[in-house]
Enzyme design. Structure first.
Site, PDB file in Angstrom:
ATOM      1  N   GLU A  29      34.696  39.926  46.874  1.00 58.17           N
ATOM      2  CA  GLU A  29      35.376  40.962  47.665  1.00 58.17           C
ATOM      3  C   GLU A  29      36.298  41.825  46.805  1.00 58.17           C
ATOM      4  OE1 GLU A  29      36.416  38.032  47.276  1.00 58.17           O
ATOM      5  OE2 GLU A  29      38.586  37.857  47.555  1.00 58.17           O
ATOM      6  N   HIS A  69      35.500  35.916  43.161  1.00 56.03           N
ATOM      7  CA  HIS A  69      35.890  36.803  44.266  1.00 56.03           C
ATOM      8  C   HIS A  69      34.984  38.029  44.378  1.00 56.03           C
ATOM      9  CE1 HIS A  69      39.799  35.023  45.449  1.00 56.03           C
ATOM     10  NE2 HIS A  69      39.840  34.617  44.194  1.00 56.03           N
ATOM     11  N   CYS A  91      36.941  31.161  47.048  1.00 54.66           N
ATOM     12  CA  CYS A  91      38.088  30.586  46.338  1.00 54.66           C
ATOM     13  C   CYS A  91      38.785  29.527  47.198  1.00 54.66           C
ATOM     14  CB  CYS A  91      39.026  31.700  45.883  1.00 54.66           C
ATOM     15  SG  CYS A  91      40.196  31.180  44.621  1.00 54.66           S
TER      16      CYS A  91
END
Lengths: 90, 232
Positions: free
Chosen positions: B206, B204, B87
Protein backbone atom coordinates in the site's frame (compact mmCIF):
# COMPACT_ATOMS: atom_id res chain seq x y z
CA UNK A 1 -11.90 -20.02 47.54
CA UNK A 2 -8.14 -19.62 47.77
CA UNK A 3 -5.94 -16.94 46.27
CA UNK A 4 -2.68 -17.58 44.49
CA UNK A 5 0.11 -15.60 42.94
CA UNK A 6 1.36 -17.02 39.66
CA UNK A 7 4.86 -16.19 38.49
CA UNK A 8 5.16 -17.02 34.81
CA UNK A 9 8.43 -17.21 32.91
CA UNK A 10 8.21 -17.20 29.12
CA UNK A 11 11.20 -18.08 26.97
CA UNK A 12 11.69 -18.84 23.28
CA UNK A 13 11.46 -22.54 22.54
CA UNK A 14 14.80 -24.33 22.55
CA UNK A 15 14.47 -25.05 18.82
CA UNK A 16 14.40 -21.32 18.05
CA UNK A 17 17.60 -19.33 17.94
CA UNK A 18 17.44 -16.70 20.68
CA UNK A 19 19.33 -13.93 18.90
CA UNK A 20 19.01 -11.55 21.84
CA UNK A 21 20.35 -14.19 24.25
CA UNK A 22 23.27 -14.91 21.91
CA UNK A 23 24.10 -11.21 21.65
CA UNK A 24 24.12 -10.84 25.44
CA UNK A 25 26.23 -14.01 25.71
CA UNK A 26 28.80 -12.52 23.33
CA UNK A 27 28.77 -9.28 25.32
CA UNK A 28 29.39 -11.24 28.53
CA UNK A 29 32.23 -13.17 26.95
CA UNK A 30 33.83 -9.99 25.66
CA UNK A 31 33.70 -8.54 29.19
CA UNK A 32 35.52 -11.59 30.58
CA UNK A 33 32.48 -13.46 31.93
CA UNK A 34 33.79 -16.44 30.02
CA UNK A 35 32.29 -19.02 32.37
CA UNK A 36 28.75 -17.94 31.40
CA UNK A 37 27.00 -19.77 28.57
CA UNK A 38 23.54 -20.55 27.16
CA UNK A 39 21.96 -17.15 27.79
CA UNK A 40 18.23 -17.17 27.11
CA UNK A 41 16.14 -14.02 27.34
CA UNK A 42 12.44 -14.12 28.03
CA UNK A 43 9.52 -12.41 29.69
CA UNK A 44 8.18 -12.49 33.22
CA UNK A 45 4.47 -12.15 33.98
CA UNK A 46 2.99 -12.00 37.47
CA UNK A 47 -0.73 -12.28 38.25
CA UNK A 48 -3.16 -13.37 40.94
CA UNK A 49 -5.83 -16.00 40.50
CA UNK A 50 -8.58 -17.34 42.75
CA UNK A 51 -9.55 -20.99 42.59
CA UNK A 52 -10.73 -23.88 44.79
CA UNK A 53 -7.22 -25.25 45.11
CA UNK A 54 -3.72 -25.06 43.68
CA UNK A 55 -4.46 -27.66 41.02
CA UNK A 56 -7.38 -25.66 39.65
CA UNK A 57 -5.38 -22.42 39.83
CA UNK A 58 -2.55 -24.06 37.90
CA UNK A 59 -4.98 -25.32 35.28
CA UNK A 60 -6.52 -21.84 34.79
CA UNK A 61 -3.14 -20.13 34.48
CA UNK A 62 -1.78 -22.83 32.17
CA UNK A 63 -4.82 -22.42 29.93
CA UNK A 64 -4.32 -18.63 29.88
CA UNK A 65 -0.66 -19.14 28.96
CA UNK A 66 -1.49 -21.46 26.09
CA UNK A 67 -4.21 -19.14 24.77
CA UNK A 68 -2.88 -15.62 25.19
CA UNK A 69 0.06 -15.05 27.52
CA UNK A 70 2.47 -17.19 25.50
CA UNK A 71 2.47 -18.29 21.87
CA UNK A 72 3.15 -22.06 21.95
CA UNK A 73 4.51 -22.00 18.39
CA UNK A 74 7.53 -20.04 19.53
CA UNK A 75 7.49 -19.90 23.33
CA UNK A 76 7.66 -22.19 26.35
CA UNK A 77 6.19 -21.12 29.66
CA UNK A 78 6.87 -22.11 33.23
CA UNK A 79 4.45 -21.34 36.07
CA UNK A 80 5.35 -21.08 39.75
CA UNK A 81 2.35 -20.82 42.06
CA UNK A 82 2.24 -19.48 45.60
CA UNK A 83 -0.82 -19.21 47.85
CA UNK A 84 -1.44 -15.71 49.19
CA UNK A 85 -3.88 -14.28 51.72
CA UNK A 86 -6.96 -12.46 50.40
CA UNK A 87 -6.24 -8.91 49.32
CA UNK A 88 -2.49 -9.37 49.24
CA UNK A 89 -1.01 -7.84 46.16
CA UNK A 90 1.16 -9.82 43.84
CA UNK B 1 -15.17 -4.12 -5.24
CA UNK B 2 -15.08 -2.82 -1.71
CA UNK B 3 -12.26 -3.00 0.83
CA UNK B 4 -12.85 -2.76 4.58
CA UNK B 5 -9.85 -1.50 6.51
CA UNK B 6 -9.76 -2.34 10.20
CA UNK B 7 -8.55 0.40 12.51
CA UNK B 8 -7.04 -0.86 15.76
CA UNK B 9 -5.63 1.44 18.43
CA UNK B 10 -2.06 1.86 17.15
CA UNK B 11 -2.73 1.11 13.47
CA UNK B 12 -0.72 3.57 11.40
CA UNK B 13 -0.99 2.29 7.83
CA UNK B 14 -4.79 2.31 7.75
CA UNK B 15 -5.01 5.58 5.82
CA UNK B 16 -2.29 4.46 3.41
CA UNK B 17 -4.37 1.32 2.75
CA UNK B 18 -7.46 3.47 2.26
CA UNK B 19 -5.61 5.80 -0.16
CA UNK B 20 -4.09 2.88 -2.11
CA UNK B 21 -7.39 1.06 -2.52
CA UNK B 22 -9.68 4.03 -3.15
CA UNK B 23 -7.45 6.57 -4.92
CA UNK B 24 -4.73 4.49 -6.58
CA UNK B 25 -6.67 1.30 -7.36
CA UNK B 26 -10.04 3.01 -7.81
CA UNK B 27 -12.05 0.66 -5.60
CA UNK B 28 -14.42 1.55 -2.82
CA UNK B 29 -12.99 1.55 0.67
CA UNK B 30 -14.43 1.89 4.14
CA UNK B 31 -12.80 2.03 7.56
CA UNK B 32 -13.93 -0.57 10.12
CA UNK B 33 -13.51 0.00 13.85
CA UNK B 34 -11.89 -2.70 15.99
CA UNK B 35 -14.92 -2.73 18.29
CA UNK B 36 -17.31 -3.57 15.43
CA UNK B 37 -18.71 -7.07 15.65
CA UNK B 38 -19.84 -7.48 12.06
CA UNK B 39 -18.21 -6.98 8.69
CA UNK B 40 -20.75 -5.32 6.36
CA UNK B 41 -21.90 -7.78 3.71
CA UNK B 42 -20.75 -5.55 0.83
CA UNK B 43 -17.10 -5.76 1.94
CA UNK B 44 -15.22 -8.13 -0.37
CA UNK B 45 -11.79 -7.86 1.25
CA UNK B 46 -10.86 -7.00 4.82
CA UNK B 47 -7.46 -5.38 5.23
CA UNK B 48 -5.65 -5.69 8.57
CA UNK B 49 -3.23 -2.78 8.16
CA UNK B 50 0.28 -2.21 9.42
CA UNK B 51 1.15 -0.42 12.60
CA UNK B 52 1.60 -1.25 16.25
CA UNK B 53 -1.83 -2.43 17.35
CA UNK B 54 -2.19 -2.15 21.13
CA UNK B 55 1.39 -0.91 21.30
CA UNK B 56 2.70 -4.39 20.42
CA UNK B 57 2.02 -5.26 24.08
CA UNK B 58 2.72 -8.88 25.04
CA UNK B 59 3.55 -9.88 21.42
CA UNK B 60 2.89 -8.17 18.09
CA UNK B 61 -0.74 -8.86 17.19
CA UNK B 62 -1.51 -10.82 20.37
CA UNK B 63 -4.03 -8.34 21.79
CA UNK B 64 -5.57 -7.38 18.43
CA UNK B 65 -6.27 -11.06 17.93
CA UNK B 66 -8.87 -10.96 20.74
CA UNK B 67 -10.46 -7.62 19.80
CA UNK B 68 -14.19 -7.77 18.97
CA UNK B 69 -13.87 -7.46 15.19
CA UNK B 70 -11.62 -10.49 14.85
CA UNK B 71 -14.47 -13.00 15.30
CA UNK B 72 -16.16 -11.33 12.34
CA UNK B 73 -12.91 -11.35 10.36
CA UNK B 74 -12.61 -15.08 11.05
CA UNK B 75 -16.19 -15.64 9.79
CA UNK B 76 -15.47 -13.48 6.74
CA UNK B 77 -12.47 -15.73 5.93
CA UNK B 78 -14.43 -18.91 6.61
CA UNK B 79 -17.01 -17.77 4.04
CA UNK B 80 -14.23 -17.72 1.44
CA UNK B 81 -14.12 -13.93 1.29
CA UNK B 82 -10.76 -12.17 1.24
CA UNK B 83 -8.50 -11.07 4.08
CA UNK B 84 -5.21 -9.25 3.52
CA UNK B 85 -2.86 -8.72 6.46
CA UNK B 86 0.03 -6.34 5.91
CA UNK B 87 2.94 -6.18 8.36
CA UNK B 88 1.24 -5.94 11.77
CA UNK B 89 -1.81 -7.36 9.99
CA UNK B 90 0.25 -10.43 9.05
CA UNK B 91 1.31 -10.75 12.69
CA UNK B 92 -2.36 -10.56 13.76
CA UNK B 93 -3.26 -13.29 11.24
CA UNK B 94 -0.60 -15.67 12.59
CA UNK B 95 -1.55 -14.90 16.21
CA UNK B 96 -5.19 -15.63 15.40
CA UNK B 97 -4.33 -18.90 13.64
CA UNK B 98 -5.75 -17.74 10.30
CA UNK B 99 -2.24 -18.27 8.93
CA UNK B 100 0.34 -20.75 10.24
CA UNK B 101 3.66 -19.87 11.89
CA UNK B 102 4.88 -16.79 13.72
CA UNK B 103 6.88 -13.63 13.06
CA UNK B 104 9.97 -13.59 15.27
CA UNK B 105 12.27 -10.70 16.06
CA UNK B 106 14.49 -9.80 13.10
CA UNK B 107 17.78 -11.70 13.26
CA UNK B 108 19.66 -8.38 13.30
CA UNK B 109 17.55 -7.28 16.31
CA UNK B 110 17.07 -4.00 14.44
CA UNK B 111 13.92 -2.35 13.19
CA UNK B 112 14.41 -2.32 9.41
CA UNK B 113 12.84 0.40 7.27
CA UNK B 114 13.93 0.27 3.64
CA UNK B 115 12.96 -0.82 0.13
CA UNK B 116 13.57 -4.50 -0.62
CA UNK B 117 12.93 -6.72 -3.62
CA UNK B 118 10.28 -9.40 -3.75
CA UNK B 119 9.89 -12.26 -6.18
CA UNK B 120 6.29 -13.15 -7.01
CA UNK B 121 6.09 -16.89 -6.40
CA UNK B 122 2.41 -17.65 -6.86
CA UNK B 123 0.28 -15.88 -9.47
CA UNK B 124 -2.76 -18.13 -9.29
CA UNK B 125 -3.94 -16.46 -6.07
CA UNK B 126 -6.59 -13.71 -6.04
CA UNK B 127 -3.99 -11.35 -4.54
CA UNK B 128 -1.30 -11.87 -7.18
CA UNK B 129 -3.08 -12.74 -10.43
CA UNK B 130 -2.12 -9.49 -12.17
CA UNK B 131 1.60 -10.13 -11.68
CA UNK B 132 3.80 -12.29 -13.92
CA UNK B 133 5.29 -15.47 -12.50
CA UNK B 134 8.62 -14.53 -10.93
CA UNK B 135 7.96 -10.80 -11.34
CA UNK B 136 10.36 -8.77 -9.23
CA UNK B 137 8.79 -5.98 -7.18
CA UNK B 138 10.42 -3.22 -5.17
CA UNK B 139 8.39 -2.74 -1.99
CA UNK B 140 9.18 -1.08 1.35
CA UNK B 141 9.44 -2.99 4.61
CA UNK B 142 9.25 -1.42 8.07
CA UNK B 143 9.32 -3.90 10.92
CA UNK B 144 11.18 -5.24 13.93
CA UNK B 145 9.45 -8.62 14.01
CA UNK B 146 9.23 -9.96 10.48
CA UNK B 147 11.34 -13.09 10.72
CA UNK B 148 8.89 -15.74 9.54
CA UNK B 149 9.19 -19.05 11.40
CA UNK B 150 7.20 -22.26 11.36
CA UNK B 151 8.09 -25.86 12.12
CA UNK B 152 9.69 -27.98 9.42
CA UNK B 153 6.47 -29.78 8.53
CA UNK B 154 4.51 -26.53 8.11
CA UNK B 155 7.23 -25.08 5.87
CA UNK B 156 7.20 -28.28 3.83
CA UNK B 157 3.41 -28.01 3.37
CA UNK B 158 3.61 -24.30 2.47
CA UNK B 159 6.28 -25.02 -0.14
CA UNK B 160 4.58 -28.11 -1.52
CA UNK B 161 1.18 -26.42 -1.82
CA UNK B 162 2.85 -23.35 -3.37
CA UNK B 163 1.47 -21.08 -0.69
CA UNK B 164 4.51 -18.81 -0.58
CA UNK B 165 3.16 -15.73 -2.36
CA UNK B 166 6.33 -13.61 -2.16
CA UNK B 167 9.98 -14.25 -1.34
CA UNK B 168 12.72 -11.74 -0.52
CA UNK B 169 15.25 -11.60 -3.34
CA UNK B 170 17.95 -9.40 -4.82
CA UNK B 171 17.39 -7.02 -7.75
CA UNK B 172 17.90 -9.94 -10.14
CA UNK B 173 15.38 -12.18 -8.45
CA UNK B 174 17.79 -14.43 -6.57
CA UNK B 175 16.46 -15.41 -3.13
CA UNK B 176 19.85 -15.28 -1.42
CA UNK B 177 20.76 -15.06 2.27
CA UNK B 178 22.10 -11.56 1.61
CA UNK B 179 18.74 -10.51 0.16
CA UNK B 180 16.88 -11.78 3.23
CA UNK B 181 16.40 -8.72 5.44
CA UNK B 182 15.13 -10.37 8.62
CA UNK B 183 16.13 -14.04 8.73
CA UNK B 184 12.81 -15.49 7.50
CA UNK B 185 12.92 -19.20 6.71
CA UNK B 186 13.34 -19.74 2.94
CA UNK B 187 13.23 -15.94 2.42
CA UNK B 188 9.46 -16.02 3.02
CA UNK B 189 7.86 -12.56 2.80
CA UNK B 190 4.20 -13.51 2.36
CA UNK B 191 2.05 -16.63 2.62
CA UNK B 192 -1.44 -17.77 1.70
CA UNK B 193 -3.83 -19.92 3.74
CA UNK B 194 -4.86 -23.34 2.46
CA UNK B 195 -7.93 -21.98 0.63
CA UNK B 196 -5.95 -19.11 -0.90
CA UNK B 197 -8.34 -16.39 0.32
CA UNK B 198 -6.11 -15.07 3.14
CA UNK B 199 -2.75 -13.45 2.44
CA UNK B 200 -0.28 -12.20 5.03
CA UNK B 201 2.81 -10.27 4.00
CA UNK B 202 5.41 -8.20 5.86
CA UNK B 203 6.24 -5.76 3.00
CA UNK B 204 3.93 -2.80 2.41
CA UNK B 205 2.31 -2.85 -1.06
CA UNK B 206 0.00 0.00 0.00
CA UNK B 207 3.02 2.30 0.36
CA UNK B 208 3.99 1.90 -3.29
CA UNK B 209 0.82 2.34 -5.32
CA UNK B 210 1.11 5.91 -6.56
CA UNK B 211 3.53 6.80 -9.41
CA UNK B 212 3.78 10.27 -7.86
CA UNK B 213 5.71 8.63 -5.01
CA UNK B 214 8.09 7.04 -7.49
CA UNK B 215 6.96 3.45 -7.28
CA UNK B 216 3.68 1.67 -7.94
CA UNK B 217 4.90 -1.92 -7.76
CA UNK B 218 2.47 -2.76 -4.92
CA UNK B 219 -0.66 -1.75 -6.83
CA UNK B 220 -0.99 -5.22 -8.37
CA UNK B 221 -1.99 -6.74 -5.03
CA UNK B 222 -5.13 -4.59 -4.99
CA UNK B 223 -5.90 -4.72 -8.73
CA UNK B 224 -5.53 -8.52 -8.65
CA UNK B 225 -8.27 -8.65 -6.03
CA UNK B 226 -10.42 -6.27 -8.09
CA UNK B 227 -10.01 -8.45 -11.17
CA UNK B 228 -10.90 -11.50 -9.11
CA UNK B 229 -14.03 -9.90 -7.75
CA UNK B 230 -14.82 -8.93 -11.31
CA UNK B 231 -15.71 -5.29 -11.00
CA UNK B 232 -12.48 -3.89 -12.28
Amino acid sequence: MKHFKAMITITLRKSILDVQGKTVEHALHSTNFTSIDQVRIGKYVELTVHAADAQQAMSIVDDACKNIIANPIMEDHHIALEEISVGEHA
Amino acid sequence: MKFGIVVFPGSNCDHDAWYATSHSAGAQAQMLWHKDTIIPSDIDCVILPGGFSYGDYLRCGAIARVSPIMSAVRKHAEQGRFVLGICNGFQILTESGLLPGVLLRNVSLSFICKDIHLRTEQILSPFTSSFDQGQILRVPIAHGEGNYFADEQTIHILEQEQRIAFRYCDANGNATIEANPNGSINNIAGILNDKGNVLGMMPHPERCCDPLLGNSDGLGVFTSLMQTVGLY
